[in-house]
Every structure is written in structure tokens, then in C-alpha cells.
Design an enzyme around this catalytic site. Structure first.
Site, PDB file in Angstrom:
ATOM      1  N   ARG A  48      -0.973  34.424 -48.461  1.00 34.12           N
ATOM      2  CA  ARG A  48       0.183  34.192 -49.322  1.00 34.12           C
ATOM      3  C   ARG A  48      -0.158  33.159 -50.390  1.00 34.12           C
ATOM      4  NH1 ARG A  48       4.251  32.006 -45.257  1.00 34.12           N
ATOM      5  NH2 ARG A  48       5.550  31.769 -47.122  1.00 34.12           N
ATOM      6  N   SER A  91       1.715  30.497 -51.437  1.00 34.30           N
ATOM      7  CA  SER A  91       2.314  29.164 -51.366  1.00 34.30           C
ATOM      8  C   SER A  91       1.214  28.110 -51.302  1.00 34.30           C
ATOM      9  CB  SER A  91       3.224  29.044 -50.144  1.00 34.30           C
ATOM     10  OG  SER A  91       2.454  29.008 -48.961  1.00 34.30           O
ATOM     11  N   LYS A 105       2.685  30.900 -36.155  1.00 33.91           N
ATOM     12  CA  LYS A 105       4.108  30.954 -35.835  1.00 33.91           C
ATOM     13  C   LYS A 105       4.845  31.995 -36.673  1.00 33.91           C
ATOM     14  CE  LYS A 105       5.564  27.059 -38.795  1.00 33.91           C
ATOM     15  NZ  LYS A 105       6.537  27.763 -39.644  1.00 33.91           N
ATOM     16  N   ASP A 106       4.224  32.468 -37.745  1.00 34.13           N
ATOM     17  CA  ASP A 106       4.837  33.518 -38.564  1.00 34.13           C
ATOM     18  C   ASP A 106       4.489  34.920 -38.081  1.00 34.13           C
ATOM     19  OD1 ASP A 106       5.983  31.652 -40.254  1.00 34.13           O
ATOM     20  OD2 ASP A 106       4.327  31.705 -41.695  1.00 34.13           O
ATOM     21  N   ARG A 110      15.575  28.076 -34.094  1.00 40.37           N
ATOM     22  CA  ARG A 110      15.123  27.226 -32.989  1.00 40.37           C
ATOM     23  C   ARG A 110      15.421  25.760 -33.275  1.00 40.37           C
ATOM     24  NH1 ARG A 110      11.027  23.858 -32.680  1.00 40.37           N
ATOM     25  NH2 ARG A 110      10.067  24.710 -34.559  1.00 40.37           N
ATOM     26  N   ARG A 111      15.027  25.293 -34.461  1.00 36.82           N
ATOM     27  CA  ARG A 111      15.271  23.886 -34.800  1.00 36.82           C
ATOM     28  C   ARG A 111      16.769  23.593 -34.842  1.00 36.82           C
ATOM     29  NH1 ARG A 111      10.610  24.279 -39.289  1.00 36.82           N
ATOM     30  NH2 ARG A 111       8.845  23.573 -38.029  1.00 36.82           N
ATOM     31  N   ARG A 149      15.828  26.899 -46.994  1.00 38.73           N
ATOM     32  CA  ARG A 149      14.580  27.644 -47.043  1.00 38.73           C
ATOM     33  C   ARG A 149      13.756  27.188 -48.235  1.00 38.73           C
ATOM     34  NH1 ARG A 149      14.062  33.630 -46.939  1.00 38.73           N
ATOM     35  NH2 ARG A 149      11.915  32.957 -46.666  1.00 38.73           N
ATOM     36  N   THR A 175       9.623  22.423 -52.038  1.00 42.76           N
ATOM     37  CA  THR A 175      11.032  22.703 -52.314  1.00 42.76           C
ATOM     38  C   THR A 175      11.934  21.978 -51.335  1.00 42.76           C
ATOM     39  OG1 THR A 175      10.503  24.885 -53.219  1.00 42.76           O
ATOM     40  CG2 THR A 175      12.763  24.528 -52.481  1.00 42.76           C
ATOM     41  N   ARG A 176      11.574  22.007 -50.059  1.00 44.89           N
ATOM     42  CA  ARG A 176      12.410  21.350 -49.045  1.00 44.89           C
ATOM     43  C   ARG A 176      12.388  19.835 -49.209  1.00 44.89           C
ATOM     44  NH1 ARG A 176      11.901  25.109 -43.599  1.00 44.89           N
ATOM     45  NH2 ARG A 176      11.157  26.963 -44.656  1.00 44.89           N
ATOM     46  N   CYS A 193      13.520  36.254 -35.009  1.00 43.50           N
ATOM     47  CA  CYS A 193      14.273  35.217 -35.711  1.00 43.50           C
ATOM     48  C   CYS A 193      15.712  35.145 -35.228  1.00 43.50           C
ATOM     49  CB  CYS A 193      14.232  35.493 -37.212  1.00 43.50           C
ATOM     50  SG  CYS A 193      12.585  35.370 -37.919  1.00 43.50           S
TER      51      CYS A 193
END
Length: 320
Positions: free
Chosen positions: A12, A14, A93-94, A141-142, A159, A164-165, A251
Site C-alpha cells: 500500500r 501509506s 493484523k490486516d 476491539r479498542r 479513521r 491523519t489521526r 471487523c
């Protein structure tokens, strides 16, 4: 003499994905006999192709609303099956619990720290946040684990990539956020968290902190693939993903799993919660490990057994 053709890598676009892919690009070049410090040689031996996924394009909804984790892997896996790339670098984890026919997780390199990181300008721990504080996360989960500990929190959808976060936190759109510490460390931002979440108290996502090297089945035993494998990480991730599979994790199900090696044993904690955090179901177990190279199947069986027991106890209470 025949020469090894270049290993084309897909990832990806990112910043975090490129940092992870760049690290593995150098390790693959090393495994092919190249100099990992020579950027030109690295790109020749292991060229990197950036592939935008649906999960990257849609940033305003939870993954469960648009198709789940596979949206971070689908386009990359299509490139693998089409022969446009030879391997893909993913955050473990993805990865969905089942892969498309013809593909496999061929190697799991050494794991980074699996813990969740707590970031906030108002507190150093989740427990110290003000009453009714806004917690930003897109992880069910969080959300559930945080509400279990602090039912007064106002959980807000947050998201986007790491930058961004962090920007949204700084802009005051949330009083605190939770991120994977591994990702922050890989981006050189390991100094930012105010605290780290104890993985025994609140287990992270199965496979968190680990990378998955996905290839076609036919390439599983290639020497360069075998050179990337970390036995200890592979065994721990096998246990965690076994639990994920038994729980039919998606999810839509808040699942945490944490496995570690201690005194010749594989130890595993698995928990699942109701999405609102009012109920928590938790199982722990251990299994003796004699040889890392032969223990993945036993580790997976341990995870499957714990996951099945937890599912039988929790039923539909853990499904959104």
C-alpha cells in the site's frame, strides 16, 4: 550460471506501509545476495510497486461497513495472482483469517512491539482521562476494551493513516487515541505515546506488530522467502490467528489475542467482548514448545481450542 530474477514487491502507499515495505525490500535484497545499503541495487533486486486499495480510498466509514479487513489486501492479492508482483508486504493484523486460493503467508519476519499505544494531551493513562472524554478509534476491539475499563467514554470514529489521526488529536477532535505502537516505532514516532497498554490486560489484535510476506503457493519454499522467517514470531502469530479463525474473527467481532514464549512454553491469552464493552470473555492456556521449526501447527491448534471454547461461552454476545 542462472541468476535469481528480481522479486517484485507490492504494498500500500501509506507512509507506514512504505516504511514497512522499505525495510523488507532491503531484507529481501540481502536474502538475494545484494547489499542492503546500496539503494540502486536494492531497487534492482526487489523493485517496489505501490498499489492503492479500497481500504485506503474509503476513509469515512468503519471497515465493517464497507467489507472488512480484506479491503486492505484485495487489489494487492489480485496483482499477486496476475503475476504482476511476486510478494506483498502487509501488516499481519490486516490479514483476513482465510486467503484466496493459490496464495499463502510464506514468511513472518521478527515482530515489533505488539502493544497498543495511548496518546493524549490530557492524561498519561486511559484511566486518568476526564469523565466523558472523547476517545478516537476505528477499531471495534479498542472501542470495546476501552469501554470495558471506562464505560463513560465517548468513543468517536477516527479513521485515516497515522499522520491523519495524530493531526486530528492535535486539532482537538478527540481527547485521546489508541494506535499500534509498532507502527509508530517504524515511523520513528515511538517517543510520542504517553503510555502503552498492557497486552495481558487488554490483548492487541491477533498478529499486531508482525508483518506478513504473502506469496503465491509455488514460491513458499524459495530460498529468499525462507531467509525472512522468524521462528518465534511465526509460532506466536500461529496461535493468535488460530484463535481468530475459531472465532470467525472479522471487523464485526472485538477480538484480542496475545501469545508469547516463556520458559519453554507458548502462552496465549484470548479475549472477546461485546461491542459496547459491557461483557468480556477471556481464556488463557499454555503449551510446551520443543522446537520452533515444528511448533506452528501445535500453536495454531492451541489458538483454535481457546477460540472455540471462548466462542461456545460467548455465543452471539460478541458479534456486532
Amino acid at each position: 550460471m542462472p541468476t535469481q530474477p528480481p522479486v517484485r514487491i507490492g504494498a500500500r502507499g501509506s507512509k507506514l506501509s512504505l516504511a514497512q515495505a522499505g525495510h523488507m525490500q532491503r531484507e529481501i535484497a540481502r536474502a538475494l545476495g545484494g547489499d542492503p545499503t546500496d539503494a540502486v541495487e536494492v531497487e534492482r533486486l526487489a523493485p517496489l510497486m505501490v498499489i492503492t486499495t479500497t481500504g485506503d480510498r474509503v476513509q469515512d466509514r468503519r471497515l465493517l461497513e464497507i467489507g472488512g479487513k480484506g479491503l486492505f489486501t484485495q487489489e494487492i492479492e489480485e496483482a499477486l495472482l496476475d503475476g504482476r508482483i511476486d510478494c506483498a508486504i502487509h501488516s499481519m493484523k490486516d490479514m483476513p483469517s482465510e486467503l484466496p486460493p493459490g496464495l499463502c503467508i510464506a514468511a513472518i519476519p521478527p515482530r515489533e512491539d505488539p502493544r497498543d499505544a495511548f496518546l493524549s494531551p490530557k492524561a498519561t493513562r486511559l484511566e486518568d482521562l476526564p469523565q466523558g472524554a472523547r476517545l478516537g478509534t476505528a477499531s471495534l476491539r479498542r472501542q470495546a476494551q476501552s469501554l470495558y475499563r471506562r464505560p463513560d467514554l465517548d468513543v468517536q470514529l477516527l479513521r485515516g493513516n497515522v499522520d491523519t489521526r495524530l493531526a486530528k488529536l492535535e486539532a482537538g477532535e478527540a481527547d485521546a487515541i489508541l494506535l499500534a505502537y509498532a507502527g509508530l516505532k517504524r515511523l520513528g514516532l515511538g517517543h510520542l505515546p504517553q503510555g502503552l497498554i498492557d497486552p495481558h490486560e487488554a490483548p492487541p489484535a491477533p498478529g499486531q506488530g508482525a508483518l506478513a510476506i504473502e506469496t503465491r503457493e509455488a514460491d513458499r519454499d524459495a530460498p529468499w522467502v525462507q531467509a525472512l522467517i522468524c521462528g518465534a514470531t511465526t509460532v506466536c502469530v500461529a496461535a493468535e490467528r488460530g484463535a481468530l479463525m475459531a472465532l470467525e474473527g472479522s471487523c464485526r467481532t472485538p477480538i484480542g489475542a496475545h501469545a508469547w514464549l516463556e520458559a519453554g512454553e507458548l502462552r496465549l491469552i484470548v479475549e472477546a467482548l461485546s461491542p459496547d464493552g459491557t461483557r468480556r470473555f477471556r481464556h488463557e492456556a499454555a503449551s510446551e514448545i520443543s522446537s520452533l521449526s515444528d511448533s506452528s501447527a501445535a500453536a495454531r491448534d492451541l489458538g483454535l481450542a481457546l477460540g472455540a471454547a471462548l466462542k461456545a461461552e460467548a455465543g452471539d454476545a460478541i458479534v456486532l
